[in-house]
Structure formats: C-alpha cells, structure tokens
Design a protein around this motif. Structure first.
Motif, mmCIF file in Angstrom:
data_model
loop_
_atom_site.group_PDB
_atom_site.id
_atom_site.type_symbol
_atom_site.label_atom_id
_atom_site.label_comp_id
_atom_site.label_asym_id
_atom_site.label_seq_id
_atom_site.Cartn_x
_atom_site.Cartn_y
_atom_site.Cartn_z
ATOM 1 N N GLU A 22 13.270 0.323 1.820
ATOM 2 C CA GLU A 22 12.144 0.521 2.729
ATOM 3 C C GLU A 22 10.844 0.786 1.962
ATOM 4 O OE1 GLU A 22 14.189 2.407 6.727
ATOM 5 O OE2 GLU A 22 13.861 3.701 4.996
ATOM 6 N N GLU A 23 10.938 1.437 0.812
ATOM 7 C CA GLU A 23 9.740 1.646 -0.015
ATOM 8 C C GLU A 23 9.194 0.325 -0.525
ATOM 9 O OE1 GLU A 23 9.976 4.497 -3.157
ATOM 10 O OE2 GLU A 23 10.513 6.136 -1.804
ATOM 11 N N ARG A 24 10.081 -0.581 -0.900
ATOM 12 C CA ARG A 24 9.656 -1.905 -1.343
ATOM 13 C C ARG A 24 8.951 -2.642 -0.207
ATOM 14 N NH1 ARG A 24 11.766 -6.547 -0.354
ATOM 15 N NH2 ARG A 24 13.737 -5.693 0.368
ATOM 16 N N ILE A 25 9.522 -2.575 0.989
ATOM 17 C CA ILE A 25 8.926 -3.228 2.160
ATOM 18 C C ILE A 25 7.582 -2.583 2.500
ATOM 19 C CG2 ILE A 25 9.219 -3.624 4.635
ATOM 20 C CD1 ILE A 25 12.267 -3.825 4.052
ATOM 21 N N ALA A 26 7.511 -1.254 2.431
ATOM 22 C CA ALA A 26 6.265 -0.541 2.743
ATOM 23 C C ALA A 26 5.163 -0.894 1.743
ATOM 24 C CB ALA A 26 6.514 0.961 2.761
ATOM 25 N N THR A 27 5.522 -1.016 0.474
ATOM 26 C CA THR A 27 4.539 -1.397 -0.550
ATOM 27 C C THR A 27 3.985 -2.789 -0.269
ATOM 28 O OG1 THR A 27 5.677 -0.030 -2.177
ATOM 29 C CG2 THR A 27 4.174 -1.698 -3.029
ATOM 30 N N SER A 28 4.853 -3.713 0.096
ATOM 31 C CA SER A 28 4.399 -5.067 0.452
ATOM 32 C C SER A 28 3.540 -5.038 1.708
ATOM 33 C CB SER A 28 5.596 -5.983 0.676
ATOM 34 O OG SER A 28 6.328 -6.131 -0.503
ATOM 35 N N ALA A 29 3.904 -4.203 2.667
ATOM 36 C CA ALA A 29 3.126 -4.100 3.899
ATOM 37 C C ALA A 29 1.717 -3.572 3.601
ATOM 38 C CB ALA A 29 3.837 -3.195 4.897
ATOM 39 N N LEU A 30 1.615 -2.599 2.696
ATOM 40 C CA LEU A 30 0.296 -2.075 2.322
ATOM 41 C C LEU A 30 -0.557 -3.153 1.658
ATOM 42 C CD1 LEU A 30 1.344 1.438 1.015
ATOM 43 C CD2 LEU A 30 -0.195 0.989 2.932
ATOM 44 N N GLU A 31 0.047 -3.966 0.811
ATOM 45 C CA GLU A 31 -0.685 -5.062 0.165
ATOM 46 C C GLU A 31 -1.159 -6.076 1.203
ATOM 47 O OE1 GLU A 31 1.906 -6.710 -2.778
ATOM 48 O OE2 GLU A 31 1.842 -4.919 -4.032
ATOM 49 N N ASP A 32 -0.249 -6.453 2.118
ATOM 50 C CA ASP A 32 -0.605 -7.427 3.150
ATOM 51 C C ASP A 32 -1.716 -6.897 4.052
ATOM 52 O OD1 ASP A 32 1.383 -8.999 2.099
ATOM 53 O OD2 ASP A 32 2.818 -8.658 3.726
ATOM 54 N N ALA A 33 -1.596 -5.640 4.476
ATOM 55 C CA ALA A 33 -2.614 -5.066 5.359
ATOM 56 C C ALA A 33 -3.963 -4.944 4.648
ATOM 57 C CB ALA A 33 -2.150 -3.699 5.862
ATOM 58 N N SER A 34 -3.951 -4.627 3.369
ATOM 59 C CA SER A 34 -5.206 -4.538 2.612
ATOM 60 C C SER A 34 -5.861 -5.909 2.480
ATOM 61 C CB SER A 34 -4.944 -3.937 1.228
ATOM 62 O OG SER A 34 -4.491 -2.611 1.342
ATOM 63 N N ASP A 35 -5.057 -6.934 2.236
ATOM 64 C CA ASP A 35 -5.594 -8.299 2.162
ATOM 65 C C ASP A 35 -6.189 -8.720 3.503
ATOM 66 O OD1 ASP A 35 -4.806 -8.435 -0.464
ATOM 67 O OD2 ASP A 35 -3.015 -9.649 -0.065
ATOM 68 N N LEU A 36 -5.474 -8.414 4.586
ATOM 69 C CA LEU A 36 -5.969 -8.763 5.921
ATOM 70 C C LEU A 36 -7.239 -7.984 6.259
ATOM 71 C CD1 LEU A 36 -2.664 -8.966 7.990
ATOM 72 C CD2 LEU A 36 -4.251 -10.828 7.534
ATOM 73 N N ALA A 37 -7.309 -6.723 5.839
ATOM 74 C CA ALA A 37 -8.508 -5.922 6.102
ATOM 75 C C ALA A 37 -9.721 -6.530 5.404
ATOM 76 C CB ALA A 37 -8.289 -4.481 5.652
#
Length: 158
Positions: A22-37
C-alpha cells in the motif's frame, strides 16, 4: 517535477496503517496527483514547498479518496459479497483524479481565469492610421490618395 505532498502527510490522513504494498501504491498516487495538479494549474512549481498550501491539500485529498477506494466501487455489501460499479465517475473511477471543482481551484491557483476576453486583431505588419469620422481608409494608399467618404454628412455621420 516535484511531489506536493509526502507519504507521511498522506499516512496521517488515512484511518489505517499502510503495509509495504500500500505504501508503494500511495507513493505512486502522490506522484500522479502532483502531475495532475501541475497540469490543471497550468504551471509547475520547482518544489513542493514553493507551491501554494491549497495545492498540497488538494493533492492529499485526491490521494486519500483513491486510497479509500482504489477499485472505484460505488456499492458494496458484506452479505452475499455484492460489489458494484457504475458510470457516475466515468473514466476516473478507480484512478487518482480531481473533481471538477478541484480542477477549477487549481486553474485559478495557476492564474488561469475562465471567462470571455476581447482582443484587438490586426493583419500582420499593418499600421493603424487615424481617420476622421465618416471616412474609410483606402485599401492601397498612395501618397496622393484620400480617405473614401462613407457617410453623406461629415458633421453627423450616424
């Protein structure tokens, strides 16, 4: 491109302790959300600290929404194990995404204001010449050409 939030900030918003997967998934989610922002704001900040605080908040909100429901379920029942999806979220179901309102906020943070604008349009390399009321400039002016009268009365052209 910088992440606008850290994994520890996301962990503080979640109701459970993340395991390694889940930490791996959360790290990827943070990267994706930052790119989208950055995309929705129309700009990129050099690091997470230089971005407005609201950007970090929106990134964390999108990541929490994704981590709470990574498969995009809209219905779940414990008895008989019923799971359901629908098209209410469309292609965003089960992905890190910003709502329409969050996208508007990010656009405004980035300086993109929606609205109608009026701009003056002119031909390339053209020169504007002042013309008296009731007269129209000649298309191919020569040194001795005069403006063409459009109205019959120069005193009251309208």
């Amino acid at each position: 491109m910088a992440n606008f939030a850290t994994l520890d900030e996301l962990k503080a918003r979640l109701d459970w302790t993340l395991d390694a997967d889940e930490e791996r998934i959360a790290t990827s989610a943070l990267e994706d959300a930052s790119d989208l922002a950055s995309f929705h704001a129309g700009r990129d900040w050099p690091d997470g600290a230089s971005a407005p605080r609201l950007v970090r908040t929106l990134v964390l909100k999108a990541c929490k929404r994704y981590m709470d429901n990574p498969s995009g379920y809209t219905q779940s029942r414990a008895g008989d194990e019923t799971l359901g999806w629908n098209d209410s979220q469309g292609e965003d179901a089960g992905t890190v995404h910003f709502t329409a309102e969050e996208q508007k906020l990010l656009a405004e943070i980035g300086g993109r204001k929606p609205g109608l604008y009026s701009v003056q349009v002119s031909a390339w390399n053209s020169v504007r010449r002042p013309v008296a009321a009731g007269l129209v400039p000649v298309a191919q002016p020569t040194p001795d050409s005069k403006p063409f009268p459009l109205f019959a009365d120069e005193v009251e052209p309208w």
